[in-house]
Motif scaffolding. Sequence first.
Motif, PDB file in Angstrom:
ATOM      1  N   ARG A  51       0.807  -1.225   0.000  1.00 31.32           N
ATOM      2  CA  ARG A  51       0.000   0.000   0.000  1.00 31.32           C
ATOM      3  C   ARG A  51       0.840   1.275   0.000  1.00 31.32           C
ATOM      4  O   ARG A  51       0.576   2.204  -0.766  1.00 31.32           O
ATOM      5  CB  ARG A  51      -0.906   0.057   1.242  1.00 31.32           C
ATOM      6  CG  ARG A  51      -2.260  -0.537   1.040  1.00 31.32           C
ATOM      7  CD  ARG A  51      -2.754  -1.077   2.342  1.00 31.32           C
ATOM      8  NE  ARG A  51      -1.857  -2.152   2.739  1.00 31.32           N
ATOM      9  CZ  ARG A  51      -2.033  -3.415   2.403  1.00 31.32           C
ATOM     10  NH1 ARG A  51      -3.074  -3.776   1.726  1.00 31.32           N
ATOM     11  NH2 ARG A  51      -1.160  -4.352   2.742  1.00 31.32           N
ATOM     12  N   THR A  52       1.808   1.342   0.886  1.00 31.27           N
ATOM     13  CA  THR A  52       2.489   2.631   1.045  1.00 31.27           C
ATOM     14  C   THR A  52       3.218   3.006  -0.244  1.00 31.27           C
ATOM     15  O   THR A  52       3.055   4.103  -0.771  1.00 31.27           O
ATOM     16  CB  THR A  52       3.442   2.586   2.252  1.00 31.27           C
ATOM     17  OG1 THR A  52       2.684   2.175   3.384  1.00 31.27           O
ATOM     18  CG2 THR A  52       4.053   3.951   2.525  1.00 31.27           C
ATOM     19  N   ARG A 101      11.310   4.019   3.021  1.00 30.15           N
ATOM     20  CA  ARG A 101      11.017   3.059   4.100  1.00 30.15           C
ATOM     21  C   ARG A 101      12.270   2.252   4.376  1.00 30.15           C
ATOM     22  O   ARG A 101      12.915   1.747   3.444  1.00 30.15           O
ATOM     23  CB  ARG A 101       9.880   2.128   3.680  1.00 30.15           C
ATOM     24  CG  ARG A 101       9.721   0.967   4.626  1.00 30.15           C
ATOM     25  CD  ARG A 101       8.498   0.156   4.356  1.00 30.15           C
ATOM     26  NE  ARG A 101       7.299   0.877   4.740  1.00 30.15           N
ATOM     27  CZ  ARG A 101       6.079   0.346   4.721  1.00 30.15           C
ATOM     28  NH1 ARG A 101       5.910  -0.902   4.320  1.00 30.15           N
ATOM     29  NH2 ARG A 101       5.032   1.054   5.103  1.00 30.15           N
ATOM     30  N   HIS A 129       5.432   6.209  11.358  1.00 31.43           N
ATOM     31  CA  HIS A 129       4.887   6.026  10.006  1.00 31.43           C
ATOM     32  C   HIS A 129       3.891   7.159   9.762  1.00 31.43           C
ATOM     33  O   HIS A 129       2.674   6.959   9.755  1.00 31.43           O
ATOM     34  CB  HIS A 129       4.212   4.653   9.925  1.00 31.43           C
ATOM     35  CG  HIS A 129       3.844   4.199   8.550  1.00 31.43           C
ATOM     36  ND1 HIS A 129       3.826   5.037   7.447  1.00 31.43           N
ATOM     37  CD2 HIS A 129       3.464   2.983   8.084  1.00 31.43           C
ATOM     38  CE1 HIS A 129       3.461   4.343   6.378  1.00 31.43           C
ATOM     39  NE2 HIS A 129       3.229   3.092   6.746  1.00 31.43           N
ATOM     40  N   GLN A 132       0.873   7.043   7.193  1.00 28.25           N
ATOM     41  CA  GLN A 132      -0.242   6.191   7.599  1.00 28.25           C
ATOM     42  C   GLN A 132      -1.127   6.969   8.569  1.00 28.25           C
ATOM     43  O   GLN A 132      -2.359   6.892   8.510  1.00 28.25           O
ATOM     44  CB  GLN A 132       0.264   4.886   8.241  1.00 28.25           C
ATOM     45  CG  GLN A 132      -0.856   3.941   8.652  1.00 28.25           C
ATOM     46  CD  GLN A 132      -1.707   3.460   7.481  1.00 28.25           C
ATOM     47  OE1 GLN A 132      -1.167   3.058   6.449  1.00 28.25           O
ATOM     48  NE2 GLN A 132      -3.023   3.509   7.614  1.00 28.25           N
ATOM     49  N   ARG A 162       4.584   0.709  14.383  1.00 26.34           N
ATOM     50  CA  ARG A 162       4.935   2.133  14.200  1.00 26.34           C
ATOM     51  C   ARG A 162       3.709   2.986  13.876  1.00 26.34           C
ATOM     52  O   ARG A 162       3.676   4.174  14.186  1.00 26.34           O
ATOM     53  CB  ARG A 162       5.988   2.265  13.091  1.00 26.34           C
ATOM     54  CG  ARG A 162       5.584   1.620  11.766  1.00 26.34           C
ATOM     55  CD  ARG A 162       6.785   1.473  10.861  1.00 26.34           C
ATOM     56  NE  ARG A 162       6.467   0.727   9.639  1.00 26.34           N
ATOM     57  CZ  ARG A 162       7.390   0.219   8.840  1.00 26.34           C
ATOM     58  NH1 ARG A 162       8.667   0.358   9.124  1.00 26.34           N
ATOM     59  NH2 ARG A 162       7.041  -0.423   7.753  1.00 26.34           N
ATOM     60  N   THR A 163       2.690   2.369  13.252  1.00 23.30           N
ATOM     61  CA  THR A 163       1.493   3.160  12.920  1.00 23.30           C
ATOM     62  C   THR A 163       0.806   3.619  14.204  1.00 23.30           C
ATOM     63  O   THR A 163       0.265   4.717  14.266  1.00 23.30           O
ATOM     64  CB  THR A 163       0.503   2.357  12.057  1.00 23.30           C
ATOM     65  OG1 THR A 163       0.044   1.226  12.799  1.00 23.30           O
ATOM     66  CG2 THR A 163       1.145   1.864  10.778  1.00 23.30           C
ATOM     67  N   ARG A 225      -1.505  -5.754  13.199  1.00 23.57           N
ATOM     68  CA  ARG A 225      -0.865  -7.055  12.999  1.00 23.57           C
ATOM     69  C   ARG A 225       0.303  -7.213  13.971  1.00 23.57           C
ATOM     70  O   ARG A 225       1.016  -6.236  14.259  1.00 23.57           O
ATOM     71  CB  ARG A 225      -0.342  -7.038  11.552  1.00 23.57           C
ATOM     72  CG  ARG A 225       0.663  -8.024  11.134  1.00 23.57           C
ATOM     73  CD  ARG A 225       1.054  -7.774   9.673  1.00 23.57           C
ATOM     74  NE  ARG A 225       2.029  -6.695   9.527  1.00 23.57           N
ATOM     75  CZ  ARG A 225       3.352  -6.841   9.568  1.00 23.57           C
ATOM     76  NH1 ARG A 225       3.895  -8.042   9.743  1.00 23.57           N
ATOM     77  NH2 ARG A 225       4.155  -5.806   9.415  1.00 23.57           N
ATOM     78  N   GLN A 227       3.915  -7.789  14.565  1.00 28.75           N
ATOM     79  CA  GLN A 227       4.967  -7.441  13.602  1.00 28.75           C
ATOM     80  C   GLN A 227       6.076  -8.499  13.584  1.00 28.75           C
ATOM     81  O   GLN A 227       7.147  -8.325  14.175  1.00 28.75           O
ATOM     82  CB  GLN A 227       5.555  -6.069  13.956  1.00 28.75           C
ATOM     83  CG  GLN A 227       4.513  -4.963  14.064  1.00 28.75           C
ATOM     84  CD  GLN A 227       4.130  -4.373  12.720  1.00 28.75           C
ATOM     85  OE1 GLN A 227       4.984  -3.813  12.035  1.00 28.75           O
ATOM     86  NE2 GLN A 227       2.871  -4.503  12.338  1.00 28.75           N
ATOM     87  N   PRO A 263      -4.216  -0.557   9.534  1.00 24.97           N
ATOM     88  CA  PRO A 263      -3.337  -0.012   8.495  1.00 24.97           C
ATOM     89  C   PRO A 263      -3.117  -1.011   7.349  1.00 24.97           C
ATOM     90  O   PRO A 263      -2.676  -0.614   6.267  1.00 24.97           O
ATOM     91  CB  PRO A 263      -2.030   0.262   9.241  1.00 24.97           C
ATOM     92  CG  PRO A 263      -2.054  -0.647  10.435  1.00 24.97           C
ATOM     93  CD  PRO A 263      -3.500  -0.797  10.799  1.00 24.97           C
ATOM     94  N   LEU A 264      -3.397  -2.277   7.605  1.00 30.84           N
ATOM     95  CA  LEU A 264      -3.146  -3.378   6.671  1.00 30.84           C
ATOM     96  C   LEU A 264      -1.633  -3.500   6.415  1.00 30.84           C
ATOM     97  O   LEU A 264      -0.937  -2.496   6.529  1.00 30.84           O
ATOM     98  CB  LEU A 264      -3.923  -3.201   5.363  1.00 30.84           C
ATOM     99  CG  LEU A 264      -5.467  -3.074   5.519  1.00 30.84           C
ATOM    100  CD1 LEU A 264      -6.112  -2.902   4.140  1.00 30.84           C
ATOM    101  CD2 LEU A 264      -6.068  -4.305   6.210  1.00 30.84           C
ATOM    102  N   PRO A 265      -1.071  -4.620   6.093  1.00 31.56           N
ATOM    103  CA  PRO A 265      -1.763  -5.870   5.784  1.00 31.56           C
ATOM    104  C   PRO A 265      -2.333  -6.564   7.030  1.00 31.56           C
ATOM    105  O   PRO A 265      -1.728  -6.496   8.093  1.00 31.56           O
ATOM    106  CB  PRO A 265      -0.650  -6.732   5.176  1.00 31.56           C
ATOM    107  CG  PRO A 265       0.601  -6.251   5.839  1.00 31.56           C
ATOM    108  CD  PRO A 265       0.395  -4.769   6.020  1.00 31.56           C
TER     109      PRO A 265
END
Length: 307
Positions: A51-52, A101, A129, A132, A162-163, A225, A227, A263-265
């Motif tokens: 996505r990013t 990133r 992030h 996001q 981080r989000t 998720r 991490q 934020p996905l995934p």
Amino acid sequence: MRHMLNPLDFSVEEIDRLLSLASDIEHNLPKYAHVCDGKKLATLFYEPSTRTRLSFESAMLSLGGSVLGFSSADSSSAAKGESVSDTIRTISCYADIAAMRHPKEGSALVASQASSIPVINAGDGGHQHPTQTLTDLMTIRSLNGKLNNMTIGLCGDLKFGRTVHSLINAMVRYPDIRFVLIAPDELRIPSYIREDVLKANKVEFKEVNNLDEAMPELDILYMTRVQKERFFNEEDYIRLKDCYILDKKKMKLARENMYVLHPLPRVNEISTEVDSDPRAAYFKQVQYGVYVRMALIMTLLEVEKPC
Ligand code: NCD
């Protein structure tokens, strides 16, 4: 020249302006089709991303600009031992703005110090992030009509996510925000966020383990998720990876107007049966991510809003 390394690099008023620009872009997309004609965005991705990276590319293409870059450290000179500083000095000769990133915390800051073009932090390790967060703010503002006076539940990997760190940094600046931090003991929020951000700003928060008990009081549930890539030990990851799974049964405990963001995934933490619930907002969030990145590119390149 400005960079975007942390949500705090922009004041609340500047974020407000940026979100309003993003919303104008959402409703008048064709008007923006040429505002970045001739400009180039470089995407420097030393870590995986769907996505990013692609939303940055889509954003620049929708503004009429072009994109170049790499999507893994292996395919760049990092594999030969080049430093981030040397890479960004080089990229400064090829592009007008860069989104980066990197797995190391602080790498975007290091890059910005050697760069002669604006650098956007697209994720630095388990640290920040900010884009996001702009996406999350636009989503919350569009769904709730405001960014103040609400209870936000953050659930999952609050240690490495981080989000989550960036979202807390940004949200503590709005009035009457309460946080419920839902995590297993091993994945609690880092102490620098608890002490220097939450407590220092006198923000109301509690730390709990149980998602079911927290559900009824939330206006927003932000799932994350676990991490995997930041764990030192696979056994710990396997033990913790399914610590929270949001399903239909849990959604019954929530308010009618509570929204679910992610934020996905996603891996397993939101069951796909929740996707059809009108309160599931994580794919809308993906769309907002393009508009805020368009607005951010325009802002950092000091491109005038078309009339
Ligand atoms: C997040 C990230 O990279 O931190 N993904 C994203 O950019 N939307 C979240 C994650 O990887 O879990």
